[in-house]
Write a protein that holds these residues in place. Structure first.
Motif, PDB file in Angstrom:
ATOM      1  N   ASP A   1      41.711  48.282  24.447  1.00 51.89           N
ATOM      2  CA  ASP A   1      42.835  48.825  23.689  1.00 51.89           C
ATOM      3  C   ASP A   1      43.901  47.743  23.567  1.00 51.89           C
ATOM      4  O   ASP A   1      43.981  46.830  24.380  1.00 51.89           O
ATOM      5  N   THR A   2      44.734  47.843  22.546  1.00 50.31           N
ATOM      6  CA  THR A   2      45.719  46.807  22.288  1.00 50.31           C
ATOM      7  C   THR A   2      47.003  47.417  21.742  1.00 50.31           C
ATOM      8  O   THR A   2      47.010  48.542  21.249  1.00 50.31           O
ATOM      9  N   LEU A   3      48.094  46.662  21.838  1.00 47.26           N
ATOM     10  CA  LEU A   3      49.367  47.028  21.210  1.00 47.26           C
ATOM     11  C   LEU A   3      49.561  46.097  20.028  1.00 47.26           C
ATOM     12  O   LEU A   3      49.659  44.883  20.208  1.00 47.26           O
ATOM     13  N   MET A   4      49.592  46.654  18.831  1.00 47.27           N
ATOM     14  CA  MET A   4      49.794  45.828  17.644  1.00 47.27           C
ATOM     15  C   MET A   4      50.496  46.625  16.565  1.00 47.27           C
ATOM     16  O   MET A   4      50.500  47.851  16.570  1.00 47.27           O
TER      17      MET A   4
ATOM     18  N   VAL B   1      44.757  46.937   9.161  1.00 48.50           N
ATOM     19  CA  VAL B   1      45.033  45.555   9.532  1.00 48.50           C
ATOM     20  C   VAL B   1      46.012  45.602  10.693  1.00 48.50           C
ATOM     21  O   VAL B   1      47.057  46.245  10.612  1.00 48.50           O
ATOM     22  N   LEU B   2      45.638  44.946  11.804  1.00 49.13           N
ATOM     23  CA  LEU B   2      46.474  44.910  12.996  1.00 49.13           C
ATOM     24  C   LEU B   2      47.146  43.554  13.079  1.00 49.13           C
ATOM     25  O   LEU B   2      46.483  42.521  13.034  1.00 49.13           O
TER      26      LEU B   2
ATOM     27  N   GLY C   1      53.309  49.675   9.506  1.00 54.98           N
ATOM     28  CA  GLY C   1      54.332  48.765  10.002  1.00 54.98           C
ATOM     29  C   GLY C   1      54.825  49.078  11.395  1.00 54.98           C
ATOM     30  O   GLY C   1      55.507  48.262  12.017  1.00 54.98           O
ATOM     31  N   GLU C   2      54.474  50.245  11.933  1.00 53.09           N
ATOM     32  CA  GLU C   2      54.899  50.599  13.285  1.00 53.09           C
ATOM     33  C   GLU C   2      53.948  49.995  14.316  1.00 53.09           C
ATOM     34  O   GLU C   2      52.797  49.687  14.017  1.00 53.09           O
ATOM     35  N   ILE C   3      54.444  49.850  15.553  1.00 48.98           N
ATOM     36  CA  ILE C   3      53.634  49.319  16.643  1.00 48.98           C
ATOM     37  C   ILE C   3      52.981  50.495  17.367  1.00 48.98           C
ATOM     38  O   ILE C   3      53.641  51.489  17.660  1.00 48.98           O
ATOM     39  N   ALA C   4      51.681  50.348  17.636  1.00 48.70           N
ATOM     40  CA  ALA C   4      50.936  51.444  18.244  1.00 48.70           C
ATOM     41  C   ALA C   4      49.969  50.933  19.289  1.00 48.70           C
ATOM     42  O   ALA C   4      49.628  49.752  19.330  1.00 48.70           O
ATOM     43  N   VAL C   5      49.536  51.867  20.149  1.00 50.98           N
ATOM     44  CA  VAL C   5      48.416  51.611  21.041  1.00 50.98           C
ATOM     45  C   VAL C   5      47.173  51.957  20.223  1.00 50.98           C
ATOM     46  O   VAL C   5      47.034  53.072  19.724  1.00 50.98           O
ATOM     47  N   VAL C   6      46.297  50.967  20.061  1.00 49.89           N
ATOM     48  CA  VAL C   6      45.127  51.131  19.203  1.00 49.89           C
ATOM     49  C   VAL C   6      43.864  50.859  20.013  1.00 49.89           C
ATOM     50  O   VAL C   6      43.770  49.837  20.699  1.00 49.89           O
TER      51      VAL C   6
END
Length: 80
Positions: A34-37, A48-49, A22-27
């Motif tokens: 790379d993405t923030l989701m 699941v992002l 449930g936290e937002i991360a750099v993935v």
């Protein structure tokens, strides 16, 4: 996040490889940018992002194809 990130917005990220569901991360996703989701872990170790941008849908990433670089701890938006 509150709104779509725009040029000039800044994101403060705490470097870590594990986050809570449930936290937002750099993935980092294999073969993609790379993405923030928002990250949610599924029962079978897939990830699941979920974007906060409602124009985009969730993305299922198979185990081993996603790498967590860090947790988003603050977003600083530039004035519009």
């Amino acid at each position: 996040m509150i709104r779509h990130l725009c040029k000039g917005d800044r994101v403060l990220v705490q470097k870590q490889t594990e986050i809570e569901s449930g936290e937002i991360a750099v993935v980092g996703i294999e073969g993609e940018d790379d993405t923030l989701m928002r990250v949610k872990k599924s029962n079978n170790s897939d990830v699941v992002l979920y974007p906060d941008n409602t124009k985009c849908g969730p993305m299922l990433v198979q185990e081993g194809n996603a790498r967590i670089y860090g947790k988003v701890v603050q977003v600083m938006f530039t004035p519009m």
